[in-house]
Design a protein around this motif. Structure first.
Motif, PDB file in Angstrom:
ATOM      1  N   THR A   1      50.118  47.135  50.105  1.00 58.24           N
ATOM      2  CA  THR A   1      51.166  46.134  49.849  1.00 58.24           C
ATOM      3  C   THR A   1      51.879  46.394  48.522  1.00 58.24           C
ATOM      4  OG1 THR A   1      49.869  44.513  51.064  1.00 58.24           O
ATOM      5  CG2 THR A   1      51.687  43.670  49.764  1.00 58.24           C
ATOM      6  N   THR A   2      51.110  46.711  47.506  1.00 57.05           N
ATOM      7  CA  THR A   2      51.730  46.981  46.194  1.00 57.05           C
ATOM      8  C   THR A   2      52.649  48.200  46.296  1.00 57.05           C
ATOM      9  OG1 THR A   2      49.709  46.149  45.194  1.00 57.05           O
ATOM     10  CG2 THR A   2      51.260  47.268  43.722  1.00 57.05           C
ATOM     11  N   GLU A   3      52.205  49.186  47.059  1.00 52.53           N
ATOM     12  CA  GLU A   3      53.027  50.391  47.223  1.00 52.53           C
ATOM     13  C   GLU A   3      54.354  50.053  47.922  1.00 52.53           C
ATOM     14  OE1 GLU A   3      51.303  53.613  49.593  1.00 52.53           O
ATOM     15  OE2 GLU A   3      51.897  54.917  47.931  1.00 52.53           O
TER      16      GLU A   3
ATOM     17  N   MET B   1      47.086  36.711  46.370  1.00 57.47           N
ATOM     18  CA  MET B   1      47.108  35.690  47.415  1.00 57.47           C
ATOM     19  C   MET B   1      47.135  34.285  46.819  1.00 57.47           C
ATOM     20  SD  MET B   1      47.287  37.622  49.972  1.00 57.47           S
ATOM     21  CE  MET B   1      47.252  36.470  51.344  1.00 57.47           C
ATOM     22  N   HIS B   2      46.406  34.088  45.721  1.00 54.34           N
ATOM     23  CA  HIS B   2      46.310  32.751  45.122  1.00 54.34           C
ATOM     24  C   HIS B   2      47.451  32.591  44.113  1.00 54.34           C
ATOM     25  CE1 HIS B   2      44.587  29.033  44.082  1.00 54.34           C
ATOM     26  NE2 HIS B   2      43.849  29.401  43.058  1.00 54.34           N
ATOM     27  N   LEU B   3      48.668  32.436  44.667  1.00 50.64           N
ATOM     28  CA  LEU B   3      49.865  32.508  43.827  1.00 50.64           C
ATOM     29  C   LEU B   3      50.047  31.303  42.911  1.00 50.64           C
ATOM     30  CD1 LEU B   3      52.522  33.920  46.321  1.00 50.64           C
ATOM     31  CD2 LEU B   3      51.357  35.126  44.474  1.00 50.64           C
TER      32      LEU B   3
ATOM     33  N   GLY C   1      50.856  38.726  48.334  1.00 46.08           N
ATOM     34  CA  GLY C   1      50.171  39.853  48.960  1.00 46.08           C
ATOM     35  C   GLY C   1      49.919  39.629  50.443  1.00 46.08           C
ATOM     36  N   GLU C   2      49.106  40.492  51.003  1.00 44.16           N
ATOM     37  CA  GLU C   2      48.812  40.429  52.432  1.00 44.16           C
ATOM     38  C   GLU C   2      47.323  40.660  52.659  1.00 44.16           C
ATOM     39  OE1 GLU C   2      52.538  42.461  54.617  1.00 44.16           O
ATOM     40  OE2 GLU C   2      51.551  43.742  53.154  1.00 44.16           O
ATOM     41  N   ILE C   3      46.831  40.041  53.718  1.00 46.25           N
ATOM     42  CA  ILE C   3      45.454  40.305  54.166  1.00 46.25           C
ATOM     43  C   ILE C   3      45.509  40.644  55.647  1.00 46.25           C
ATOM     44  CG2 ILE C   3      43.178  39.298  54.637  1.00 46.25           C
ATOM     45  CD1 ILE C   3      43.542  39.484  51.729  1.00 46.25           C
TER      46      ILE C   3
ATOM     47  N   ALA D   1      47.731  33.053  35.514  1.00 43.14           N
ATOM     48  CA  ALA D   1      46.574  33.298  34.633  1.00 43.14           C
ATOM     49  C   ALA D   1      45.921  34.649  34.945  1.00 43.14           C
ATOM     50  CB  ALA D   1      45.550  32.168  34.760  1.00 43.14           C
ATOM     51  N   TYR D   2      46.141  35.175  36.164  1.00 40.61           N
ATOM     52  CA  TYR D   2      45.619  36.512  36.488  1.00 40.61           C
ATOM     53  C   TYR D   2      46.191  37.580  35.548  1.00 40.61           C
ATOM     54  CZ  TYR D   2      43.815  35.138  41.161  1.00 40.61           C
ATOM     55  OH  TYR D   2      43.123  34.594  42.212  1.00 40.61           O
ATOM     56  N   ALA D   3      47.344  37.289  34.975  1.00 40.57           N
ATOM     57  CA  ALA D   3      48.034  38.303  34.154  1.00 40.57           C
ATOM     58  C   ALA D   3      47.539  38.360  32.712  1.00 40.57           C
ATOM     59  CB  ALA D   3      49.541  38.031  34.168  1.00 40.57           C
TER      60      ALA D   3
ATOM     61  N   THR E   1      48.950  50.903  41.301  1.00 40.30           N
ATOM     62  CA  THR E   1      47.786  51.257  42.097  1.00 40.30           C
ATOM     63  C   THR E   1      47.784  50.337  43.313  1.00 40.30           C
ATOM     64  OG1 THR E   1      45.408  51.606  42.104  1.00 40.30           O
ATOM     65  CG2 THR E   1      46.192  49.729  40.857  1.00 40.30           C
ATOM     66  N   THR E   2      47.146  50.772  44.372  1.00 43.55           N
ATOM     67  CA  THR E   2      47.123  49.962  45.591  1.00 43.55           C
ATOM     68  C   THR E   2      45.861  50.304  46.362  1.00 43.55           C
ATOM     69  OG1 THR E   2      48.462  49.316  47.523  1.00 43.55           O
ATOM     70  CG2 THR E   2      48.345  51.670  47.055  1.00 43.55           C
ATOM     71  N   ARG E   3      45.347  49.343  47.127  1.00 39.62           N
ATOM     72  CA  ARG E   3      44.179  49.663  47.946  1.00 39.62           C
ATOM     73  C   ARG E   3      44.588  49.679  49.419  1.00 39.62           C
ATOM     74  NH1 ARG E   3      38.836  47.925  45.481  1.00 39.62           N
ATOM     75  NH2 ARG E   3      37.591  47.165  47.219  1.00 39.62           N
ATOM     76  N   TYR E   4      45.386  48.685  49.816  1.00 41.15           N
ATOM     77  CA  TYR E   4      45.757  48.589  51.229  1.00 41.15           C
ATOM     78  C   TYR E   4      47.261  48.738  51.468  1.00 41.15           C
ATOM     79  CZ  TYR E   4      40.932  47.242  51.974  1.00 41.15           C
ATOM     80  OH  TYR E   4      39.553  47.242  52.018  1.00 41.15           O
TER      81      TYR E   4
ATOM     82  N   PRO F   1      47.643  45.217  42.517  1.00 38.21           N
ATOM     83  CA  PRO F   1      47.146  44.012  43.176  1.00 38.21           C
ATOM     84  C   PRO F   1      46.108  43.314  42.300  1.00 38.21           C
ATOM     85  CG  PRO F   1      46.144  45.977  44.135  1.00 38.21           C
ATOM     86  CD  PRO F   1      47.102  46.458  43.095  1.00 38.21           C
ATOM     87  N   VAL F   2      45.920  42.038  42.566  1.00 34.89           N
ATOM     88  CA  VAL F   2      44.818  41.317  41.922  1.00 34.89           C
ATOM     89  C   VAL F   2      43.582  41.496  42.788  1.00 34.89           C
ATOM     90  CG1 VAL F   2      43.927  39.012  41.376  1.00 34.89           C
ATOM     91  CG2 VAL F   2      46.269  39.625  40.754  1.00 34.89           C
ATOM     92  N   TYR F   3      42.525  41.975  42.183  1.00 33.18           N
ATOM     93  CA  TYR F   3      41.236  42.095  42.847  1.00 33.18           C
ATOM     94  C   TYR F   3      40.199  41.424  41.971  1.00 33.18           C
ATOM     95  CZ  TYR F   3      42.668  45.139  46.633  1.00 33.18           C
ATOM     96  OH  TYR F   3      43.247  45.615  47.772  1.00 33.18           O
ATOM     97  N   ARG F   4      39.432  40.553  42.555  1.00 30.92           N
ATOM     98  CA  ARG F   4      38.350  39.890  41.823  1.00 30.92           C
ATOM     99  C   ARG F   4      38.846  39.286  40.507  1.00 30.92           C
ATOM    100  NH1 ARG F   4      33.265  43.750  42.207  1.00 30.92           N
ATOM    101  NH2 ARG F   4      32.188  41.784  42.031  1.00 30.92           N
ATOM    102  N   ASP F   5      39.871  38.433  40.653  1.00 29.57           N
ATOM    103  CA  ASP F   5      40.342  37.601  39.538  1.00 29.57           C
ATOM    104  C   ASP F   5      41.049  38.334  38.402  1.00 29.57           C
ATOM    105  OD1 ASP F   5      39.581  35.244  40.684  1.00 29.57           O
ATOM    106  OD2 ASP F   5      37.542  35.342  39.872  1.00 29.57           O
ATOM    107  N   GLY F   6      41.531  39.544  38.666  1.00 31.36           N
ATOM    108  CA  GLY F   6      42.282  40.204  37.596  1.00 31.36           C
ATOM    109  C   GLY F   6      43.076  41.375  38.129  1.00 31.36           C
TER     110      GLY F   6
END
Ligand SMILES: Cc1cc2nc3c(=O)[nH]c(=O)nc-3n(C[C@H](O)[C@H](O)[C@H](O)COP(=O)(O)O)c2cc1C
Length: 207
Positions: A13-15, A87-89, A124-126, A103-105, A8-11, A54-59
């Protein structure tokens, strides 16, 4: 082998990472299908399923988690690997607890009886201008919590996707193929360092 990459992707990068991973798996002779979770693909009849979000909101993005929830039983029967885009690798210890980084995983491991045999994070990217107003507010807060300001950033590196693909195939061969219901016994005594030493000796013998 037949590989399914579910993402899944929002912006985007994952795609982008998923498309590169497909190309790299194909270069190694595998047959790859890429499906967005929105298509609700079935994970049945593949040799390997790659989970990516992607990680969104800590997960991991909830759309991937929802898809997993809907296919949990079938997913126990097939070896799985994953990459998360974040982003917080590096992650950190915050007030005595692990935060961010790998830990996100945790939810991806806890979702299964037979967990993924390999997984990692990639950068990721912003692009601030592309963010919706709500996402911009959330990201601003995210960076404030890290003591930073929100600005355009890219941590995405093709080498990280290449490393993911290389290691996934290597570990699949070593032990990952048995990470399916009823086969874990076969690798319970697997000795990772012994395998590395074996490779070392082979390389030395080849000169
Ligand atoms: C609303 C929002 C929340 C986010 N939360 C996190 C987070 O908790 N940790 C993190 O490392 N990255 C976080 N990110 C960064 C995304 O993981 C990063 O931008 C990624 O490249 C997005 O991938 P996509 O383009 O496939 O949607 C967040 C991004 C947004 C927009």
């Amino acid at each position: 082998m037949r590989i399914l990459i579910v993402y899944t992707t929002r912006y985007g990068t994952t795609e982008k990472a998923v498309k590169l991973a497909k190309k790299l798996f194909e270069r190694e002779g595998h047959v790859v299908e890429v499906k967005n979770v929105k298509e609700n693909p079935s994970p049945v009849s593949y040799d390997l399923v790659i989970l990516s979000a992607p990680v969104y909101r800590d997960g991991p993005h909830w759309e991937l988690m929802d898809w997993i929830e809907g296919h949990r039983e079938e997913l126990e029967e097939v070896p799985k690997a994953f990459f998360l885009v974040a982003m917080h690798l590096a992650g950190s210890v915050f007030m005595g607890k692990l935060h961010g980084g790998i830990a996100y995983a945790q939810p991806l491991i806890e979702a299964f009886e037979v967990p993924p045999f390999y997984g990692t994070l990639i950068g990721g990217e912003i692009d601030v201008n592309k963010l919706s107003d709500e996402d911009r507010r959330k990201m601003k807060r995210f960076y404030l919590a890290l003591g930073e300001k929100l600005k355009d950033k890219s941590l995405y590196r093709e080498e990280d996707v290449e490393a993911f693909v290389r290691r996934t195939l290597l570990y699949y061969d070593w032990f990952g193929k048995h990470f399916r219901r009823g086969e874990l016994e076969k690798v319970k005594d697997f000795d990772f360092m012994e395998k590395v030493r074996e490779m070392e000796e082979k390389l030395d013998a080849e000169g």
